[in-house]
Design an enzyme around this catalytic site. Structure first.
Site, short mmCIF file in Angstrom:
data_model
loop_
_atom_site.label_atom_id
_atom_site.label_comp_id
_atom_site.label_asym_id
_atom_site.label_seq_id
_atom_site.Cartn_x
_atom_site.Cartn_y
_atom_site.Cartn_z
N ASP A 62 -6.42 -5.70 -7.10
CA ASP A 62 -6.06 -6.60 -5.99
C ASP A 62 -7.41 -7.27 -5.72
O ASP A 62 -8.11 -7.39 -4.67
CB ASP A 62 -5.82 -5.72 -4.48
CG ASP A 62 -5.50 -6.74 -3.51
OD1 ASP A 62 -4.87 -7.95 -3.85
OD2 ASP A 62 -5.38 -6.44 -2.40
N ARG B 12 0.74 -1.25 0.02
CA ARG B 12 0.00 -0.12 -0.09
C ARG B 12 0.76 1.19 -0.02
O ARG B 12 0.68 2.24 -0.79
CB ARG B 12 -0.89 -0.01 1.19
CG ARG B 12 -2.08 -1.07 1.05
CD ARG B 12 -2.98 -0.82 2.32
NE ARG B 12 -2.84 -1.69 3.40
CZ ARG B 12 -3.28 -2.97 3.53
NH1 ARG B 12 -4.14 -3.36 2.60
NH2 ARG B 12 -3.04 -3.39 4.79
N CYS C 66 -3.21 -13.24 -5.10
CA CYS C 66 -3.06 -13.89 -3.80
C CYS C 66 -3.32 -15.14 -3.88
O CYS C 66 -3.63 -15.98 -3.16
CB CYS C 66 -3.85 -13.29 -2.85
SG CYS C 66 -5.72 -13.20 -3.20
N ASP D 132 -15.57 -1.73 -5.35
CA ASP D 132 -15.70 -3.15 -4.75
C ASP D 132 -17.04 -3.65 -4.71
O ASP D 132 -18.06 -2.92 -4.62
CB ASP D 132 -15.04 -3.16 -3.25
CG ASP D 132 -14.82 -4.50 -2.73
OD1 ASP D 132 -13.72 -4.87 -2.39
OD2 ASP D 132 -15.81 -5.38 -2.46
N SER D 133 -17.25 -4.89 -4.88
CA SER D 133 -18.59 -5.39 -5.16
C SER D 133 -19.46 -5.72 -3.73
O SER D 133 -20.39 -5.98 -3.74
CB SER D 133 -18.75 -6.72 -5.77
OG SER D 133 -17.71 -7.50 -5.20
N ALA E 56 -16.13 -5.37 -10.58
CA ALA E 56 -14.87 -4.75 -11.09
C ALA E 56 -14.85 -4.76 -12.80
O ALA E 56 -14.57 -3.88 -13.41
CB ALA E 56 -13.69 -5.40 -10.80
#
Ligand code: SAH
Length: 412
Positions: free
Chosen positions: A316, A229, A356, A268-269, A296
């Site tokens: 991300d 970040r 990730c 963001d959802s 997104a």
């Protein structure tokens, strides 16, 4: 003798000495001599002895050679988790305490013992404590137990955690899938001490955040991205920033507060994540940061259609590849998302892109970018290849613990 004054015996704990020998099939021993800690059921030929789940066992080759010592679980695909390669070492109280102390020592050395901040104190395989994750948010500890070996030893481990870090409260977090995979019946909630109803506040690189540890509003925080970040923020000055899959707004607020971004849009959802992200912006008096609940893929497509451009785009997404079988599908999703992101980047803009998924390698992920470059006709230069922050150490013998990839790129 009058035994009534004797203290009551402690809750029965599993053995600290081996009760059985787990024998591997022929030619299956190599990874375990190489100190990989997960012995899958498919590698095991037989168990000689009465091992109950959670008991200590020794691992042998089909030729009868000792390899390592670990903990048995008949209900998991990871049949044995290995903890020591020293023959004869007891997995007793002293053993577990020493492992926790080593984890604490590492954190203290790197300045992660500040109680106003948040840190991962124990990181499973990365700290040779497969199945245990401990995070500290200010003066609260949050535990995640992902293995039977650790679940059955909680009565032993919890007093050690209290002694080492002296938290005000300890909360246990569980995941239904993990409970199922390991045959655990752990219940989420406060284990000891006081856990506040509202958020617990902490600071990260000077930015304030809050996490809610109690059921209802429960939120978490991705500490592994802490330094990414800050790194992303260092490219934000005077730029228009788009933070895709922003969760509770970490990258967005860092870009504004630390980086001096001109304006930031986080999407963001999850409506719940967006509500917390807005609260975080307010907490840090950041008025140039906006958040929007949106998908997104859809939002990026719309922005492209509207010819909107950004100087810095952060991507991300959640773990696209949950298992090895999902890698191909995940690679397509990474490709699509990154291509859409590149389409809204101005020439010379910066793309910070993350994955990730432990099953997607760093090389695979870079290859995705090469494909995006081919499809978009834009040159992509990788400026930084980053991973998780150092309180999430990677075990060199268990590369599954190297799950987080974060690439900072310049897109021509
Ligand atoms: N960057 C964040 C962490 C992101 S976690 C941080 O630094 O804290 C991944 C996020 O992706 C989650 O918040 C999840 O809600 C979101 N997400 C998942 N699928 C999505 C989609 N299709 N569109 C937008 N957001 C999505």
């Amino acid at each position: 003798m009058d035994t009534s004054i004797e203290p009551s015996p402690p809750a029965a704990l599993p053995s600290s000495e081996p009760v059985a020998r787990v024998v591997l099939k022929p030619r299956k021993a190599r990874p375990f001599f190489g100190r990989h800690p997960w012995v899958l059921d498919s590698a095991v030929d037989r168990v000689d002895g009465p091992a109950a789940d959670g008991d200590v066992v020794d691992l042998f080759t089909d030729q009868g050679k000792f390899i390592a010592r670990g903990v048995y679980n008949s209900q998991s695909r990871i049949r044995v988790r290995l903890y020591t390669w020293k023959a004869g070492e007891s997995l007793d109280e002293n053993f577990w305490r020493a492992r926790l102390q080593a984890a604490a020592g590492l954190r203290a050395q790197h300045g992660f013992d500040d109680r106003g901040q948040a840190a991962r104190l124990v990181s499973s395989e990365g700290d040779r404590l497969s199945g245990l994750v401990v995070e500290r948010y200010a003066d609260q500890l949050v535990l995640q137990v992902t293995a039977k070996s650790m679940a059955v030893r909680l009565p032993l481990l919890i007093p050690m955690l209290q002694e080492l870090w002296q938290p005000r409260g300890i909360t246990l977090r569980t995941e239904r899938e993990m409970n199922k995979a390991e045959g655990l019946s752990l219940k989420e909630g406060t284990i000891v001490g006081d856990v506040p109803e509202g958020p617990v506040f902490f600071t990260e690189h000077g930015v304030r955040y809050g996490v809610d540890l109690q059921a209802g509003q429960k939120t978490g925080f991705f500490l592994d991205q802490r330094d990414n970040r800050r790194a992303a923020a260092s490219y934000a000055r005077d730029r228009r920033v788009l933070d895709v899959c922003c969760y509770t707004g970490g990258f967005s607020i860092a870009a504004a507060a630390l980086g001096g971004a001109h304006e930031v849009l986080g999407i963001d959802s999850s409506a719940k994540a967006i509500a917390v992200a807005r609260a975080h912006a307010e907490l840090n008096s950041q008025t140039r940061v906006q958040f929007e609940e949106a998908d997104a893929f859809q939002k990026l497509e719309n922005l492209y259609q509207q010819r909107e451009l950004f100087g810095l785009v952060i991507v991300d997404p959640p773990k696209f590849a949950r298992t090895r079988q999902h890698v191909e599908e995940a690679m397509r999703a990474y490709h699509q998302l990154n291509r859409l992101a590149v389409n809204v980047l101005e020439p010379g803009g910066i793309l910070v892109t993350c994955s990730c998924s432990g099953h997607v390698t760093r090389e695979d992920f870079m290859f995705t970018l090469a494909e995006v470059s081919e499809r978009t006709g834009r040159d992509i230069q990788i400026l930084e290849t980053r991973g998780a922050a150092p309180d999430h150490p990677v075990n060199a013998s268990c590369l599954e613990s190297e799950y987080l990839k974060c690439l900072v790129c310049r897109v021509g």
